[in-house]
Design an enzyme around this catalytic site. Structure first.
Site, PDB file in Angstrom:
ATOM      1  CE  LYS A 222      -4.465  -1.721   1.521  1.00 55.21           C
ATOM      2  NZ  LYS A 222      -5.461  -1.873   2.597  1.00 55.21           N
ATOM      3  NE  ARG A 256      -7.665  -8.089   0.730  1.00 58.45           N
ATOM      4  CZ  ARG A 256      -7.194  -7.252  -0.188  1.00 58.45           C
ATOM      5  NH1 ARG A 256      -6.170  -6.478   0.070  1.00 58.45           N
ATOM      6  NH2 ARG A 256      -7.781  -7.195  -1.364  1.00 58.45           N
TER       7      ARG A 256
HETATM    8  C1  7PJ Z   1      -8.176  -4.379   2.287  1.00 52.75           C
HETATM    9  C2  7PJ Z   1      -9.213  -5.213   1.907  1.00 52.75           C
HETATM   10  C3  7PJ Z   1      -7.770  -4.350   3.661  1.00 52.75           C
HETATM   11  C4  7PJ Z   1      -9.497  -5.984   4.065  1.00 52.75           C
HETATM   12  C5  7PJ Z   1      -8.505  -4.126   0.182  1.00 52.75           C
HETATM   13  C6  7PJ Z   1      -5.671  -2.962  -1.584  1.00 52.75           C
HETATM   14  C7  7PJ Z   1      -7.028  -2.383  -1.488  1.00 52.75           C
HETATM   15  N1  7PJ Z   1      -9.881  -6.021   2.772  1.00 52.75           N
HETATM   16  N2  7PJ Z   1      -9.411  -5.043   0.585  1.00 52.75           N
HETATM   17  N3  7PJ Z   1      -8.473  -5.171   4.502  1.00 52.75           N
HETATM   18  N4  7PJ Z   1      -7.716  -3.719   1.197  1.00 52.75           N
HETATM   19  N5  7PJ Z   1     -10.121  -6.752   4.973  1.00 52.75           N
HETATM   20  O1  7PJ Z   1      -5.424  -4.158  -1.381  1.00 52.75           O
HETATM   21  O2  7PJ Z   1      -4.750  -2.136  -1.888  1.00 52.75           O
HETATM   22  O3  7PJ Z   1      -6.877  -3.628   4.095  1.00 52.75           O
HETATM   23  S1  7PJ Z   1      -8.377  -3.567  -1.470  1.00 52.75           S
END
Ligand code: 7PJ
Length: 277
Positions: A222, A256
């Site tokens: 990020k 994640r």
């Molecule tokens: C997240 C997500 C996060 C959860 C995305 C990206 C944006 N789901 N989905 N937590 N981020 N739970 O991966 O840059 O931080 S999409």
């Protein structure tokens, strides 16, 4: 107990688990064509499972800063064939990164095991749709919406506000029958937060953990990593790993990430050292 059930699978959440990111937005594929998109998605899924991912997080809506909304039909068309194909071929937990009630319902019907909602079930109908699936839910904090969330971000105390928000969403979930044993909390790194906010949230991961819920962290590649290190997105792995390791030490157990293998190895060492086994 530290076990949580995701559809037909149960995981020990006292140990770390990696959630591999599977974007099924057209811009995440080289040619955008649906036939090779599915093949590509399945190949990526297989790789992430071999590398040790416990979850495959399928997302059909881009929530990057500035991203525009996608129609329900479009999101269904992107996500459901992939969920169905993964379920038919692999023994893994499918998580659906969605805020859309019909995507939640249909994915659950096709065998998904977790609802991952960056809007914490705030979209109209999402709360009831999620409750009806009986699946666990990851509740994430976001300020604003993806198209505007990075404009003018102000908090009095980011940790307290995010924490209060998530606990309010827990109460709402409980009221519709989504028990506490089915909830995971996520402070939402980068979703309506400046760098100091993100750093404060990560440095207070233990505060979220102390609420009594498993904590999921999503910071892979990020902007905040780029801001600290001044590196482009393809050079953010080491920074991502350092930040994830810091949150593991504070009790986060679900990660994640895009880069599964490096995290599986890193987290295995962290876990083994902590347990001395
Ligand atoms: C997240 C997500 C996060 C959860 C995305 C990206 C944006 N789901 N989905 N937590 N981020 N739970 O991966 O840059 O931080 S999409």
């Amino acid at each position: 107990m530290s076990f949580m059930t995701f559809g037909d699978k149960s995981l020990d959440l006292s140990r770390p688990h990696v959630m591999g990111i599977l974007n099924v937005t057209p811009d995440s594929f080289s040619d955008g064509g649906s036939y090779s998109s599915l093949d590509d998605a399945l190949a990526k899924t297989e790789r992430m499972i071999l590398d040790g991912a416990s979850f495959i997080d399928v997302g059909g809506e881009s929530t990057r800063p500035g991203a525009l909304p996608v129609s329900v039909e479009e999101e269904m068309d992107r996500v459901l064939p992939v969920v169905e194909a993964i379920k038919a071929r692999f023994d893994t937990i499918i998580s659906v990164d969605t805020s859309t009630p019909s995507v939640m319902s249909e994915s659950a019907r096709l065998g998904a095991g977790l609802i991952n909602d960056v809007r914490a079930l705030e979209r109209e109908g999402a709360l009831q749709a999620a409750a009806n699936t009986g699946l666990p839910v990851c509740l994430m904090h976001m300020r604003g919406s993806p198209s505007t969330m990075q404009d003018n971000v102000v908090y009095d105390s980011v940790v307290e506000e995010v924490s209060a928000y998530l606990m309010a969403r827990v109460a709402v979930c409980e009221a519709v029958g989504i028990g506490r044993d089915k909830l995971i909390l996520d402070p939402g790194v980068g979703f309506g937060k400046s760098l100091p906010h993100n750093l404060a949230l990560l440095n207070h991961t233990v505060d979220f953990r102390r609420k009594g819920f498993p904590v999921l962290i999503g910071l892979s590649r990020k902007t905040m990593i780029g801001e600290v290190l001044n590196v482009p997105v393809d050079e953010r792995l080491y920074g991502t790993m350092g930040a994830n390791a810091a949150t593991y030490s504070q009790g986060a157990r679900l990660f994640r990430v895009h880069d599964v293998k490096p995290h599986v190895d890193m987290l295995e060492l962290m876990y083994r050292i902590e347990r001395e086994v």
